[in-house]
Every structure is written in structure tokens, then in C-alpha cells.
Enzyme design. Structure first.
Site, PDB file in Angstrom:
ATOM      1  N   ASP A 141       4.482   3.646   2.606  1.00  0.00           N
ATOM      2  CA  ASP A 141       4.029   2.683   1.964  1.00  0.00           C
ATOM      3  C   ASP A 141       3.309   2.914   0.787  1.00  0.00           C
ATOM      4  OD1 ASP A 141       3.171  -0.426   2.161  1.00  0.00           O
ATOM      5  OD2 ASP A 141       3.490   0.122   4.300  1.00  0.00           O
TER       6      ASP A 141
ATOM      7  N   ASP B 270       3.990  -2.191  -1.367  1.00  0.00           N
ATOM      8  CA  ASP B 270       3.115  -3.400  -0.852  1.00  0.00           C
ATOM      9  C   ASP B 270       2.965  -4.547  -2.033  1.00  0.00           C
ATOM     10  OD1 ASP B 270       0.922  -3.893   0.903  1.00  0.00           O
ATOM     11  OD2 ASP B 270      -0.295  -4.194  -0.511  1.00  0.00           O
TER      12      ASP B 270
ATOM     13  N   GLU C 183       7.686  -5.495  -0.592  1.00  0.00           N
ATOM     14  CA  GLU C 183       7.349  -6.797   0.021  1.00  0.00           C
ATOM     15  C   GLU C 183       7.100  -7.937  -0.747  1.00  0.00           C
ATOM     16  OE1 GLU C 183       3.245  -8.162   2.623  1.00  0.00           O
ATOM     17  OE2 GLU C 183       3.084  -6.927   0.865  1.00  0.00           O
TER      18      GLU C 183
ATOM     19  N   HIS D 146       3.622  -6.004  10.550  1.00  0.00           N
ATOM     20  CA  HIS D 146       2.147  -5.659  10.938  1.00  0.00           C
ATOM     21  C   HIS D 146       1.451  -6.884  10.620  1.00  0.00           C
ATOM     22  CE1 HIS D 146       2.699  -4.239   7.108  1.00  0.00           C
ATOM     23  NE2 HIS D 146       1.194  -4.356   6.669  1.00  0.00           N
ATOM     24  N   ASP D 147       2.154  -7.652   9.718  1.00  0.00           N
ATOM     25  CA  ASP D 147       1.282  -8.975   9.267  1.00  0.00           C
ATOM     26  C   ASP D 147       1.317 -10.168  10.015  1.00  0.00           C
ATOM     27  OD1 ASP D 147      -0.012  -7.492   7.505  1.00  0.00           O
ATOM     28  OD2 ASP D 147       1.685  -7.728   5.976  1.00  0.00           O
TER      29      ASP D 147
END
Ligand code: NOJ
Length: 532
Positions: A97, A200, A263, A323-324
């Protein structure tokens, strides 16, 4: 030429929750190394590891205090080198990330930046004087609590911007020194043999240079996500987001065979623009499967819209969760989770699988005293907390599911069904979701039609979604039953003789009767068109 990241499957690892080897109840890099054999058996091609950098963990690693090191809780830089080497030995690529939008407020850059108005890094973050009334410079909100995205700093007597927590000040990429330093962070990792990054909030890094107020969101009501009170017109997806993408891409292109996943939580028409002229993000992450109502017709329309919108030369990608987002098995149910997995692995485009989804792991209800996620803490009770989808991987039926030693408390509770649903047991059962997923990955890997072939929708009755994948003479058909009733798919005349490849309902009991295929409720089937 087809790149590895077009053919391959990416597997997302949330490192805190994958495998603990040092007995602190938190996963670590050695844990990932230890489980590479499993990932190799599963058949994935790349892992993306969520942040493992030094961090005060206000946002569980998305608040970084050193971009070129590893948090001691996860290991050392030498462990990361070992992980990259060990993964490569198994033909598994490694992605990290990259978090360009904000650092931790404990990062030495921010400590320096906030120390005075004239220090060398005074302009590394987004500092502004107060509005004439003394309040924040504009109305932008923090994503996690819906309060002002500006925090007052007594020392500088100025506000700084943070799109997320106050502990995550936004970097000012309009400053060339910031740009150069951060692009060198990418080079630091690429030089160590890293295969690329998941970037990100790539579409939120550049902000409107005039910092104009966002308009109110007319659809927002009390009880909704407070971060959506305004339409985020000026603080995300600004015109120069594309220039930003090109900066990252140019660095990536200095190296062979590396990839950028971005993302970008946007609807398809805006999302596909982030491919640019094949000079921006290789894979702008397409989260729309998660955001679309789980009905055959809606999903089919989504796939067709995406296929139609993709610019020339752009490669698609699909995601069921991360993970969100709440776990797919919780959102649509265990039975449809298999259908979803078949969809993910047979659509045209790179699939990204969230750890544990191959087992059908579900959300875990977190007791109030165990809540970790700042989103739940700052916006309680709205279902926004992300702990439920971040629980420990279920490896076996020993206490703590083999994630950490039995006498250690894991950082988040293990799902209570771990004794029935874990890797060790599921691998031994011919009818488990894991066995099905592993076989499907094997089938996909062996069939170019399934990993790089063309896509075409086929006609199907309500509740069914059918499509063709073709590469040269090789053709596969996928038929998915989104309903919980039995269905029949009339095989179109143009399709030749079909052979069953794989069904979600193992062991396979299917036969094709004449020109029709019968499907159980919640069943998906991959069929091979017999070559003439
Ligand atoms: C997006 C990440 O996926 C999320 O987990 C994080 O909280 C925010 N960015 C802030 O970095």
C-alpha cells in the site's frame, strides 16, 4: 503482450489479521512468509499487503510515520526483503500500500512543518489562515466523523487540512519537494524488488487550488454517514488528479513489469478516466460490484456498462470487498458468496480477492469494549465500523483458529464459527467454498479464454446472468443463478455442445439435457464449449 497483472489474481492481506508468529495477537511479516505455501496452493499470483509501515496506528497503519521502514510489530526491513524473495520463489508478486495523501501527525515532516511558519517544510502540508470569522478556511469535512476537516494548530496559529483523522494531516503535493520525496519513496521499494503498489485514495490527493466550499448534499438525512453531508466536489477527483496519476505512473514505468492499482471509489464513468491514455493507473480499482444491488439484471447491466466505457487498451478489474467494506458473505449470504466468487474469477479483468473471502468468512459482531476502528468510535452505531471485516484469518480449529497462540488474545475476536470454517478443514472437504475456489482458480489459470478472453453477455431468463468468454477457438460459458429457486437456462442455438467445467455445488452432479441447463438455487456453472 499480456502482463502478469492482467492474467493474474491479486490477494489482499490485512497484515494485522493474517498470521501472528511472535505471539502478540497481531499478524506479522513472518506470518505471511509462513503462509506463502497456502497462497501458492490456492493459486493466486500476487499479494497486496495493507500498510505495515511504522505508524502510531490511529488508523491502523494508514497514518504512516516513516515510509521507508517496517513497524517493529510487523517485523523489519530485512523481513520484508525476505518476504519479497520468498514470494518470488513461488512466483507470487508483492504489492504494498502506498499512502500518498496523508502522513501521521507524528511523522517528522509534520512535526517540523508545524514547528513554525518559516521552517524548511512549512509548506509540506496544507496550512491556511482562519476564515474572517476565525473558523476553518472552508467547509470540507473529515471522512470519519463528518466534522470539520481542518484542525487548529496553536503554534502556527493556522489550520491544517486532514481528509481523514486529525492524526492524518494531508500532504501538499503542489510543493515540488514533497512530490520528489514521495516519488523517491516509490523508488525505494521498487528498487528492493517490489512489484507495484495499491495507492490509497489516489483520487483524493489533489484538491481544488482555491479550496472552494463543497455544496450541500440534498439527499443526506440524519442517521446517514455524516461524511456525506456535502457533495465532495472540490476535495476529490479534481481535474489535476490525472496529472497526479501520471507522476506515479512515470515512476512505475522506470521499472519493468510493475503495476499500480488505485483506490478510486467512483462510479464507472468517472472511474475509467483514471486509465488516462494508458499513462495513468493500470488498474483503477472497480468497487462497483460491492455497491450494486445483488440482482442478475443489475450486475449484468454493470458489467456491460463497464465493458462499453473502458477506453482502448484499458484493462478491467473487479473487487468484491476489502478492509473497508462489509464481508461479501455477510452482505449477500453464504450461498450467493460462491456465485459472487465465480463471477469475480470469470469476468474479464483482474480479480482482487480479500483474505478469507475464499473461505466465505463473514463479518464478526464486535462487542463495544473490543471496538478498534476510529470510524466506529467517531460515528458510532451507523454500521460504518470496519472491525467486523478485519477479524483474524481462520486457519484451523485450535483456539484462536491458528492465527495466534491459544493463550494470547487476538487484536480482534475470531469468528465463532471458526471450528467449522477454517482452512485446514475446508481443504479436506470436497464440497467446501475453499475447495470450490481453488478449483475455479485452477480452471481459470489453465484456460486463456477465462483469464484474457473476450467477454460477451448471453440471453438469460430473469434471475440468471450468462456470458461467454472466448480466446481464439477456446470458449467458455458462465451461468449464474442469483435466486434461491431452481432455474433453467435455455442454451442459445449459436452455442455449440457444452461440457460442465465446474459448479459452485461440488461434487458436481450436473448433466446437460438437450438444449437446456438446469441450475440449483444459488448455483453457478462454468461450461466449456466443445471444440468442433
Ligand atoms: C483508504 C483506506 O482503504 C482506509 O482503510 C483508510 O482508513 C483511508 N484510506 C485513510 O487512509
Amino acid at each position: 503482450m499480456t502482463h502478469w497483472w492482467q492474467k493474474g489474481i491479486v490477494y489482499q492481506i490485512y497484515p494485522r489479521s493474517f498470521q501472528d508468529t511472535n505471539g502478540d495477537g497481531i499478524g506479522d511479516l513472518h506470518g505471511i512468509i509462513q503462509r506463502l505455501g497456502y497462497l501458492h496452493w490456492l493459486g493466486i499470483d500476487a499479494i497486496w499487503i495493507s500498510p505495515m509501515y511504522p505508524s502510531p496506528m490511529a488508523d491502523f497503519g494508514y497514518d504512516i510515520s516513516d515510509y521507508t521502514d517496517v513497524h517493529p510489530m510487523f517485523g523489519t526491513l530485512a523481513d520484508m526483503d525476505e518476504l519479497i524473495t520468498a514470494a518470488h520463489q513461488r512466483n507470487i508478486k508483492v504489492l504494498l500500500d502506498f499512502v500518498p495523501g496523508h502522513t501521521s501527525n507524528q511523522h517528522p515532516w509534520f512535526l517540523e512543518s508545524r514547528s513554525s511558519r518559516d521552517n524548511p517544510k512549512h509548506d509540506w502540508y496544507i496550512w491556511r489562515d482562519p476564515a474572517p470569522d476565525g473558523g476553518p478556511p472552508n467547509n470540507w469535512l473529515s471522512r470519519f466523523d463528518g466534522k470539520s476537516g481542518w484542525t487548529w494548530d496553536k503554534n502556527r496559529e493556522q489550520y491544517y487540512l486532514h481528509s481523514f483523522l486529525a492524526e492524518q494531516p494531508d500532504l501538499n503535493w503542489r510543493n515540488p519537494q514533497v512530490r520528489e520525496t514521495m516519488l523517491n519513496v516509490m523508488r525505494f521499494w521498487l528498487d528492493r524488488g517490489l512489484d507495484g503498489f495499491r495507492v490509497d485514495v489516489v483520487y483524493r490527493v489533489m484538491k481544488d487550488p482555491q479550496l472552494r466550499d463543497n455544496p450541500p448534499n440534498p439527499d443526506w438525512r440524519e442517521g446517514m454517514d455524516p461524511g456525506h453531508r456535502l457533495i465532495e466536489k472540490y476535495n476529490k477527483n479534481t481535474p489535476d488528479a490525472h496529472e497526479f496519476n501520471r507522476w506515479l505512473r512515470a515512476v512505475t514505468d522506470e521499472y519493468d513489469g510493475r503495476v499500480l492499482i488505485g483506490e478510486i471509489n467512483l462510479p464507472l464513468p468517472a472511474l475509467v478516466k483514471h486509465h488516462g491514455q494508458n499513462d495513468e493507473i493500470h488498474l483503477p480499482q472497480n468497487i462497483n460490484l460491492h455497491d450494486t444491488t445483488w440482482e442478475a439484471e443489475k450486475i449484468r447491466a454493470l458489467v456491460e456498462q463497464y465493458e462499453a466505457l473502458l477506453p482502448e487498451g484499458a484493462w478491467p478489474n473487479w473487487v468484491l470487498g476489502n478492509h473497508d467494506q462489509h464481508r461479501v458473505a455477510t452482505r449477500i449470504g453464504q450461498d450467493q458468496a460462491r456465485v459472487a466468487m465465480m463471477l469475480l474469477l470469470t469476468l474479464r479483468g483482474t480479480p482482487i480477492n480479500y483474505y478469507g473471502d475464499e473461505l466465505g468468512m463473514h463479518d464478526v459482531a464486535i462487542p463495544p469494549e473490543k471496538i478498534q476502528d476510529p470510524w466506529e468510535i467517531y460515528s458510532p452505531g451507523l454500521g460504518l465500523g470496519r472491525d467486523p471485516e478485519r477479524t483474524p484469518m481462520q486457519w484451523d480449529d485450535t483456539p484462536n483458529a491458528g492465527f495466534c497462540p491459544p493463550d494470547v488474545e487476538p487484536w480482534l475476536p475470531v469468528a465463532d464459527d471458526y471450528a467449522q470454517n477454517n482452512v485446514a478443514l475446508a481443504r479436506s472437504r470436497p464440497d467446501s467454498m475453499l475447495t470450490f475456489t481453488q478449483k475455479l482458480i485452477g480452471l481459470r489459470r489453465a484456460a486463456p479464454a477465462l483469464h484474457i478472453g473476450e467477454y460477451r453477455s448471453l440471453s438469460a431468463p430473469l434471475g440468471l446472468f450468462a456470458y461467454l468468454r472466448a480466446y481464439g477457438a477456446e470458449r467458455y460459458v458462465v451461468v449464474l443463478n442469483f435466486t434461491n429457486r431452481e432455474q433453467v437456462w435455455p442454451i442459445p442455438d449459436e452455442i455449440g455442445r457444452l461440457e460442465i467445467g465446474l459448479t459452485t455445488h461440488l461434487p458436481n452432479d450436473k448433466e446437460i439435457e438437450g438444449q437446456q441447463l438446469s441450475l440449483h438455487q444459488n448455483e453457478g456453472v462454468v461450461l466449456k464449449v466443445a471444440e468442433a
